[in-house]
Design an enzyme around this catalytic site. Structure first.
Site, short mmCIF file in Angstrom:
data_model
loop_
_atom_site.label_atom_id
_atom_site.label_comp_id
_atom_site.label_asym_id
_atom_site.label_seq_id
_atom_site.Cartn_x
_atom_site.Cartn_y
_atom_site.Cartn_z
N SER A 108 3.91 6.86 1.89
CA SER A 108 3.74 7.14 3.34
C SER A 108 2.77 8.26 3.71
CB SER A 108 5.08 7.43 4.03
OG SER A 108 5.79 6.25 4.29
N ASP A 151 -1.72 0.38 -2.53
CA ASP A 151 -1.38 -1.04 -2.48
C ASP A 151 -2.59 -1.89 -2.92
OD1 ASP A 151 0.01 -3.36 -1.89
OD2 ASP A 151 -0.12 -3.15 0.29
N1 AR6 Z 1 -2.80 6.01 -7.73
C1 AR6 Z 1 -1.97 6.93 -7.19
N2 AR6 Z 1 -1.99 7.24 -5.87
C2 AR6 Z 1 -2.90 6.62 -5.09
C3 AR6 Z 1 -3.80 5.66 -5.58
C4 AR6 Z 1 -3.73 5.36 -6.98
N3 AR6 Z 1 -4.53 4.45 -7.55
N4 AR6 Z 1 -4.57 5.23 -4.55
C5 AR6 Z 1 -4.18 5.90 -3.45
N5 AR6 Z 1 -3.18 6.75 -3.76
P1 AR6 Z 1 -1.42 4.93 1.04
P2 AR6 Z 1 0.99 4.73 2.77
C6 AR6 Z 1 -2.44 7.69 -2.90
O1 AR6 Z 1 -2.27 4.97 2.25
O2 AR6 Z 1 0.64 5.99 3.48
C7 AR6 Z 1 -1.71 0.23 2.64
O3 AR6 Z 1 -2.76 -0.39 3.32
C8 AR6 Z 1 -3.06 8.13 -1.60
O4 AR6 Z 1 -4.06 9.11 -1.83
O5 AR6 Z 1 -1.82 4.08 -0.09
O6 AR6 Z 1 2.40 4.51 2.34
C9 AR6 Z 1 -0.43 -0.60 2.66
O7 AR6 Z 1 -0.71 -1.98 2.65
C10 AR6 Z 1 -1.84 8.71 -0.87
O8 AR6 Z 1 -1.59 10.03 -1.35
O9 AR6 Z 1 0.10 4.47 1.44
C11 AR6 Z 1 0.23 -0.17 3.92
O10 AR6 Z 1 -0.26 -0.89 5.03
C12 AR6 Z 1 -0.70 7.81 -1.36
O11 AR6 Z 1 -1.23 7.08 -2.48
C13 AR6 Z 1 -0.15 1.29 4.05
O12 AR6 Z 1 -1.37 1.44 3.33
C14 AR6 Z 1 -0.18 6.83 -0.32
O13 AR6 Z 1 -1.23 6.43 0.55
C15 AR6 Z 1 0.88 2.22 3.44
O14 AR6 Z 1 0.54 3.55 3.73
#
Ligand code: AR6
Length: 206
Positions: free
Chosen positions: A153, A63
């Site tokens: 997630s 995000d």
């Molecule tokens: N490209 C692809 N994947 C990514 C990238 C990127 N640039 N950066 C991180 N990931 P998360 P959630 C991966 O925590 O669990 C936020 O604060 C990461 O390694 O981003 O759904 C929101 O505002 C992981 O495998 O999302 C919400 O509050 C995946 O993306 C909360 O986090 C998802 O990790 C959502 O949590």
């Protein structure tokens, strides 16, 4: 030559793949399903999906990366959606909304809110499937032909990656088997996640 094939698949699909990164493609009912490692903000699909939170005001993880890459107009567009489409409320878990991609190569961002892994686990699994399904439906409603997903997630929201991968792959494969859409890309942020999603996909299609 795996390296050559990787180049052909990535350039034909607008995907940004570094030489050390992983990539695989399978065909599902005339559609292309691609798994890769990489940064979702760099992908040139019609839409990329954001694993947002209900406020739509940005956060950490993917995000945060999407909001920084898109620029300030993205949060403004999200504010408009909160006001005009959601009556000031938060976006509910499993639901999806669409904005432009602004400074990113992708034309659109589809924002969805994944479930937090706690409490009723069965309900959470259904909500995760809803994220993928509602994002795909929104892509169809907007006449899009390609979409990239992150692993929704499985970061801050602590969903176990193997369970999340099974749900994601099954939901996407079911969707693609029913229609001619185009291309769905799963952009994984680590090789470990890539392997987990790869196994989950092969368990369904192989
Ligand atoms: N490209 C692809 N994947 C990514 C990238 C990127 N640039 N950066 C991180 N990931 P998360 P959630 C991966 O925590 O669990 C936020 O604060 C990461 O390694 O981003 O759904 C929101 O505002 C992981 O495998 O999302 C919400 O509050 C995946 O993306 C909360 O986090 C998802 O990790 C959502 O949590």
């Amino acid at each position: 030559k795996p390296k050559k094939i990787k180049q052909i698949i990535s350039s034909a699909n607008g995907l940004h793949v570094n030489k050390e990164e992983q990539l695989m493609e399978v065909t599902i009912h005339h559609n292309s399903m691609i798994l890769m490692t990489g940064d979702i903000t760099k992908q040139e699909t019609d839409a990329i999906v954001n694993a947002a939170n209900g406020t739509l005001m940005g956060g950490g993880g993917v995000d945060g990366a999407i909001h920084s890459a898109a620029g300030k107009e993205l949060v403004e567009a999200c504010k408009q959606i909160r006001q005009n489409e959601l009556n000031g409320d938060r976006l509910r878990t499993g639901e999806a909304v669409i904005t432009k991609g602004y400074e990113m190569p992708a034309k659109y961002v589809i924002h969805t809110v994944g479930p937090v892994w706690s409490g009723d686990k069965e309900k959470k699994q259904t909500l995760l499937a809803n994220c993928y399904e509602n994002a795909l439906k929104l892509a169809v409603d907007n006449d899009l032909a390609s979409i990239s997903f992150p692993s929704i997630s499985t970061g801050v929201y602590h969903f176990p990656v193997d369970t999340a991968a099974q749900i994601a792959m099954q939901t996407i494969v079911d969707f693609l088997q029913g229609r001619s859409f185009g291309k769905v890309v799963m952009v994984l942020y680590s090789e470990k996640d890539y392997d987990t999603y790869r196994k989950a996909l092969l368990a369904i299609v192989a």
